[in-house]
Design an enzyme around this catalytic site. Structure first.
Site, PDB file in Angstrom:
ATOM      1  N   GLU A   2      35.534  51.620 -50.583  1.00  0.00           N
ATOM      2  CA  GLU A   2      34.268  51.615 -51.185  1.00  0.00           C
ATOM      3  C   GLU A   2      33.832  53.097 -51.697  1.00  0.00           C
ATOM      4  O   GLU A   2      33.702  53.837 -50.869  1.00  0.00           O
ATOM      5  CB  GLU A   2      33.371  51.481 -49.694  1.00  0.00           C
ATOM      6  CG  GLU A   2      33.469  50.223 -49.415  1.00  0.00           C
ATOM      7  CD  GLU A   2      32.595  50.089 -48.149  1.00  0.00           C
ATOM      8  OE1 GLU A   2      32.098  51.154 -47.442  1.00  0.00           O
ATOM      9  OE2 GLU A   2      32.472  48.825 -47.630  1.00  0.00           O
ATOM     10  N   GLU A   7      35.960  42.894 -47.470  1.00  0.00           N
ATOM     11  CA  GLU A   7      35.669  43.411 -45.974  1.00  0.00           C
ATOM     12  C   GLU A   7      34.191  42.617 -45.936  1.00  0.00           C
ATOM     13  O   GLU A   7      33.194  42.848 -46.659  1.00  0.00           O
ATOM     14  CB  GLU A   7      35.601  44.667 -45.970  1.00  0.00           C
ATOM     15  CG  GLU A   7      35.493  45.425 -44.807  1.00  0.00           C
ATOM     16  CD  GLU A   7      35.530  47.046 -44.902  1.00  0.00           C
ATOM     17  OE1 GLU A   7      36.196  47.753 -45.217  1.00  0.00           O
ATOM     18  OE2 GLU A   7      34.363  47.327 -44.692  1.00  0.00           O
TER      19      GLU A   7
HETATM   20  C1  IDC Z   1      33.947  52.030 -39.831  1.00  0.00           C
HETATM   21  C2  IDC Z   1      34.753  51.597 -38.399  1.00  0.00           C
HETATM   22  C3  IDC Z   1      34.457  52.832 -37.449  1.00  0.00           C
HETATM   23  C4  IDC Z   1      34.722  54.217 -38.086  1.00  0.00           C
HETATM   24  C5  IDC Z   1      34.261  54.294 -39.424  1.00  0.00           C
HETATM   25  C6  IDC Z   1      34.776  55.304 -40.049  1.00  0.00           C
HETATM   26  O1  IDC Z   1      33.931  50.407 -38.065  1.00  0.00           O
HETATM   27  O2  IDC Z   1      34.842  52.605 -36.401  1.00  0.00           O
HETATM   28  O3  IDC Z   1      34.437  55.087 -37.315  1.00  0.00           O
HETATM   29  O4  IDC Z   1      34.573  53.196 -40.168  1.00  0.00           O
HETATM   30  O5  IDC Z   1      36.341  55.542 -40.256  1.00  0.00           O
HETATM   31  C7  IDC Z   1      32.786  50.007 -44.094  1.00  0.00           C
HETATM   32  C8  IDC Z   1      34.007  50.575 -44.354  1.00  0.00           C
HETATM   33  C9  IDC Z   1      34.819  50.571 -42.869  1.00  0.00           C
HETATM   34  C10 IDC Z   1      33.542  51.151 -41.802  1.00  0.00           C
HETATM   35  C11 IDC Z   1      32.777  49.638 -41.698  1.00  0.00           C
HETATM   36  C12 IDC Z   1      31.524  49.668 -40.584  1.00  0.00           C
HETATM   37  O6  IDC Z   1      34.957  50.149 -45.387  1.00  0.00           O
HETATM   38  O7  IDC Z   1      35.720  51.626 -43.028  1.00  0.00           O
HETATM   39  O8  IDC Z   1      34.420  51.059 -40.781  1.00  0.00           O
HETATM   40  N1  IDC Z   1      32.060  49.663 -43.135  1.00  0.00           N
HETATM   41  O9  IDC Z   1      31.016  50.980 -40.611  1.00  0.00           O
HETATM   42  N2  IDC Z   1      31.698  49.660 -45.078  1.00  0.00           N
HETATM   43  C13 IDC Z   1      30.518  49.232 -44.616  1.00  0.00           C
HETATM   44  C14 IDC Z   1      30.819  49.053 -43.234  1.00  0.00           C
END
Ligand code: IDC
Length: 329
Positions: A167, A255
């Site tokens: 992302e 995702e």
């Molecule tokens: C989130 C995880 C969370 C973590 C954060 C940072 O759920 O536990 O602390 O990342 O590492 C994304 C991202 C994905 C995110 C997820 C939810 O690709 O890494 O995970 N998210 O926020 N894009 C949109 C949402």
């Protein structure tokens, strides 16, 4: 020749049948991209649905054969996504900023997971998880050395899909900047695995698929990433996606979550259903976030459950239950 072996020299056999049934790889074989569709070796449009790990460095315990087997058998996954954070996240070093030892652990974890997936006849998505660093160009050198190291080890496996930047995000990270990164990394992968399917992230946390639709990269076998979190991303993102689909853009939802974009909050069943309908209509493959028991709504497993597989419905969070329901549909 056994039913599991492939005839091509230098290729590892990917299980084609298990428990008397054809596996996802047995049905589809090696994949490519034809027009806007992920396409199998028989020329049929193919949808690969599956689950994503959380950060490999944070939840490595779920990366094992028993968990993968359970998910293949009970959740009907045909793809398992390995989210390897490029930069530091969740108080854990990423691949790019970690020690050599940490890098080696991650590499071994990936290799083992790819072997396990091959033995189950499912696909793997190898995700270079760009997130908190916003701009994929920050770690281009690390990405190149990672793919130069892993691709020779993985090229014998026809069940691997490469995702080169999860992302990209932030106003400054425009599509041309992402192309700048992709133009450096794609040729590295293709020099080693020429026929690989590669997925490229899009601006604004992989939402702005209109950008590559207007200005695609000049390579074949490419798809572009769209991510949605159903309680945050609704009609306006679906409309943006529809515009890109109308232009014929190959999209993979590598995702998604049914909660909000922070990976938390309420599960929105209505918006999730609208996304599922759109993805089914356009034959879009999708992968759900995340396989962990972290105390957040996007995790599949309840925080007080330490089981790595064999979860009862009661041990799954609402997200895990709904994910499973949509996967086995
Ligand atoms: C989130 C995880 C969370 C973590 C954060 C940072 O759920 O536990 O602390 O990342 O590492 C994304 C991202 C994905 C995110 C997820 C939810 O690709 O890494 O995970 N998210 O926020 N894009 C949109 C949402």
């Amino acid at each position: 020749m056994s039913e599991n072996s492939t005839s091509q020299a230098g290729k590892i056999s990917i299980s084609a049948k298990r428990n008397g049934n054809p596996t996802p790889f047995g049905i589809h074989g090696k994949l490519h991209v034809d027009g806007m569709y992920l396409t199998d070796e028989h020329g049929e449009k193919t949808r690969l649905k599956g689950v994503s790990t959380h950060n490999l460095s944070s939840y490595p315990e779920y990366i094992n054969l028993k968990t993968m087997t359970y998910l293949a058998d009970e959740w009907d996954i045909s793809i398992f996504r390995l989210a390897m954070y490029a930069g530091r996240a969740d108080e854990k070093d990423g691949y790019a900023d970690g020690s050599d030892g940490h890098r080696q652990d991650l590499e071994e974890m990936i290799l083992t997971a790819v072997r396990d997936a091959a033995s189950l006849g499912i696909y793997v998505m190898l995700d270079w998880h760009v997130l908190l660093e916003c701009d994929p160009n920050i770690h281009t050198d690390a990405a190149i050395s990672f793919f130069k190291k892993m691709c020779p080890l993985l090229k014998a496996y026809d069940n691997v899909i490469y995702e080169i930047c999860n992302e990209p995000n932030g106003e400054a990270v425009t599509w041309p900047l992402i192309c700048n990164y992709a133009n450096k990394v794609i040729p590295v992968i293709r020099a080693i695995v020429p026929e690989s399917v590669i997925i490229v992230g899009t601006p604004c946390w992989s939402q702005e698929v209109d950008k590559p639709a207007a200005d695609p990269l000049p390579y074949g076998n490419l798809m572009y990433t769209l991510h949605f979190y159903a309680d945050t991303h609704r009609d306006s993102l679906r409309n943006l996606a529809l515009g890109a689909l109308e232009k014929g853009l190959p999209i993979y939802v590598t995702e998604c979550g049914f909660c909000n974009a922070a990976g938390d909050g309420d599960i929105n069943k209505e918006e999730t259903a609208a996304w599922m309908e759109l993805m089914a209509k356009y034959n879009i493959s999708w992968i759900g976030w995340n396989l962990s028991n972290k105390d957040e709504a996007s995790a599949f497993i309840k925080p007080d459950c330490d089981k790595l597989y064999d979860w009862t419905d009661d041990e799954l969070r609402e997200h895990g239950l709904l994910m499973k329901e949509y996967l086995i549909k």
